[in-house]
Write a protein that holds these residues in place. Sequence first.
Motif, PDB file in Angstrom:
ATOM      1  N   UNK A  72       0.815  -1.224   0.000  1.00 36.18           N
ATOM      2  CA  UNK A  72       0.000   0.000   0.000  1.00 36.18           C
ATOM      3  C   UNK A  72       0.844   1.269   0.000  1.00 36.18           C
ATOM      4  N   UNK A  73       2.085   1.175   0.442  1.00 38.15           N
ATOM      5  CA  UNK A  73       2.922   2.363   0.580  1.00 38.15           C
ATOM      6  C   UNK A  73       3.538   2.800  -0.752  1.00 38.15           C
ATOM      7  N   UNK A  74       3.322   2.032  -1.829  1.00 37.65           N
ATOM      8  CA  UNK A  74       3.911   2.323  -3.131  1.00 37.65           C
ATOM      9  C   UNK A  74       2.858   2.851  -4.100  1.00 37.65           C
ATOM     10  N   UNK A  75       3.301   3.706  -5.031  1.00 36.06           N
ATOM     11  CA  UNK A  75       2.429   4.195  -6.098  1.00 36.06           C
ATOM     12  C   UNK A  75       3.187   4.097  -7.430  1.00 36.06           C
ATOM     13  N   UNK A  76       2.667   4.733  -8.472  1.00 35.34           N
ATOM     14  CA  UNK A  76       3.290   4.614  -9.792  1.00 35.34           C
ATOM     15  C   UNK A  76       4.718   5.154  -9.838  1.00 35.34           C
ATOM     16  N   UNK A 127      -2.484  -0.844  -5.559  1.00 38.21           N
ATOM     17  CA  UNK A 127      -3.426  -0.347  -4.559  1.00 38.21           C
ATOM     18  C   UNK A 127      -3.495   1.182  -4.500  1.00 38.21           C
ATOM     19  N   UNK A 128      -2.357   1.834  -4.416  1.00 41.09           N
ATOM     20  CA  UNK A 128      -2.355   3.272  -4.179  1.00 41.09           C
ATOM     21  C   UNK A 128      -3.016   4.038  -5.325  1.00 41.09           C
ATOM     22  N   UNK A 129      -2.761   3.611  -6.560  1.00 37.79           N
ATOM     23  CA  UNK A 129      -3.354   4.294  -7.707  1.00 37.79           C
ATOM     24  C   UNK A 129      -4.858   4.154  -7.721  1.00 37.79           C
ATOM     25  N   UNK A 130      -5.314   2.906  -7.471  1.00 36.69           N
ATOM     26  CA  UNK A 130      -6.750   2.667  -7.470  1.00 36.69           C
ATOM     27  C   UNK A 130      -7.427   3.487  -6.377  1.00 36.69           C
ATOM     28  N   UNK A 175       3.163   8.228   9.455  1.00 30.46           N
ATOM     29  CA  UNK A 175       3.769   8.263   8.123  1.00 30.46           C
ATOM     30  C   UNK A 175       3.097   7.316   7.117  1.00 30.46           C
ATOM     31  N   UNK A 176       2.281   6.385   7.599  1.00 31.08           N
ATOM     32  CA  UNK A 176       1.736   5.362   6.713  1.00 31.08           C
ATOM     33  C   UNK A 176       0.681   5.914   5.752  1.00 31.08           C
ATOM     34  N   UNK A 177       0.626   5.298   4.569  1.00 33.23           N
ATOM     35  CA  UNK A 177      -0.511   5.474   3.670  1.00 33.23           C
ATOM     36  C   UNK A 177      -1.582   4.491   4.103  1.00 33.23           C
ATOM     37  N   UNK A 178      -2.747   4.998   4.468  1.00 33.28           N
ATOM     38  CA  UNK A 178      -3.816   4.153   4.998  1.00 33.28           C
ATOM     39  C   UNK A 178      -4.929   4.022   3.970  1.00 33.28           C
TER      40      UNK A 178
END
Length: 464
Positions: free
Chosen positions: A134-138, A457-460, A199-202
Amino acid sequence: MADITAPSTAPPARFPFQFRYIIGNEACERFSFYGMRSILVVFMTQQLLMTKPEATEVFHLFVAGCYLMPLFGGFVADRFLGKYNTILYISLLYCLGNAVLAAWQSKAGLYVGLALLALGSGGIKPCVSAFLGDQFDRSNSHLLKRAYDLFYWSINFGSFFSTLLIPYVLKHWGPRIAFGIPGVLMAIATLVFWLGRRHYTIVPPGRKSRTAGFLAVLLHALARLPQRKPGEGFWDSARDKFRPEEVEGAKAAAAIFGVFATVPMFWALFDQHSSTWILQAQQMDRRFLGIEFEASQIAALNPTMVMVLIPIFSFGLYPLVGKLVKVTPLRRMATGMVLAGFSFIAAAMIQSALDHGSRVNIGWQFVPYLILTSAEVMISITGLEFAYTQAPRAMKGTIMSFWLLTVFAGNLFTAFIAKLNRFEGASQFLFFAVAMFAVSGVFILSAWLYKERNYLESDAARQD
């Protein structure tokens, strides 16, 4: 805690800052788990005076329980609490299980402690690996494979030290201290995870985003079978009630389950390095390089080899082979499954020599450990990556739990074989080798039929 709609603060093409907290948590938690696990069979046979088949059965039932509970953890995370809260709350039960095992030295204490540990370890397992993704994006998605490599490396970093230390502590200071140390490390793991909270992306659970789960879509598609129109696919019949992305998600999940269906046999073999392989080591000459090893300390070969083999495979073997053929996740897994069968052929050869009265040095176990660990690197790390990237947004925790459920099924099978007690000596290892080779053929066929997808996950989440 960072909101999912907030822009990423991590520099482009670098690991997210919060990555360090997840890795630190995993290293401490795995130290706790594998330290406790490394002495279970010895504790049951020497302290509780259980027979070898009984201890083997209980051990694999416990491991099976650890990998059944991901269904519970994944469901709670996906539908109610979210991954972060699920990890934090269930970790407290994990700590309690360690405390019970250390304080209550009896069969009753063993069973209560192991039940709590299975709930704790299994409950957080699908959430941590998915939470990492979840902590990663494009901007840094190309680092995801390397992140899972480091994640798996941290698992084995913790496992290596605990597998060497805890058997030594058991011998010299007894089970109370030996089980107590893993409890302390689990408390530290929980603290480290909590420290990264800001700091987390939730990502919110699927219930909050009103996304239908796999089971709901499946049951509706089954109910609609009699009304299905000519030429309409099985999952298409669910489109009258569910959104296209929900149906597509369920369809993707079902395809992944089909691939995972044959993986349990690998775990039926792999987890025996902490049971039957330790019992084999007890029969061997354990003095090697001038050092007298405890039988359960030999299992440290596995995490040691993993830490060495991960960079060799990632930066050497895979790129080299990739110049000749495309190295896909499913091809890596198929190769690993075949190798696992050969590891038990090697173990059977050692056991055959022991059965005939030969004195065999413990150094010979290096061979089956090397083959089995190579198989593990190809299957386990790849499986984590494959499960996450192939899973639709609302089902990531659930699909990660189904990946872990393959470990449950494999250990349940091993426990069943141990309870039957039909195999003795080398024949036991040969039975599992033959079964592994047979199942590998089925896996190769299912992998060939599978059509790969890719979800991040992050993009969606950011598009909602």
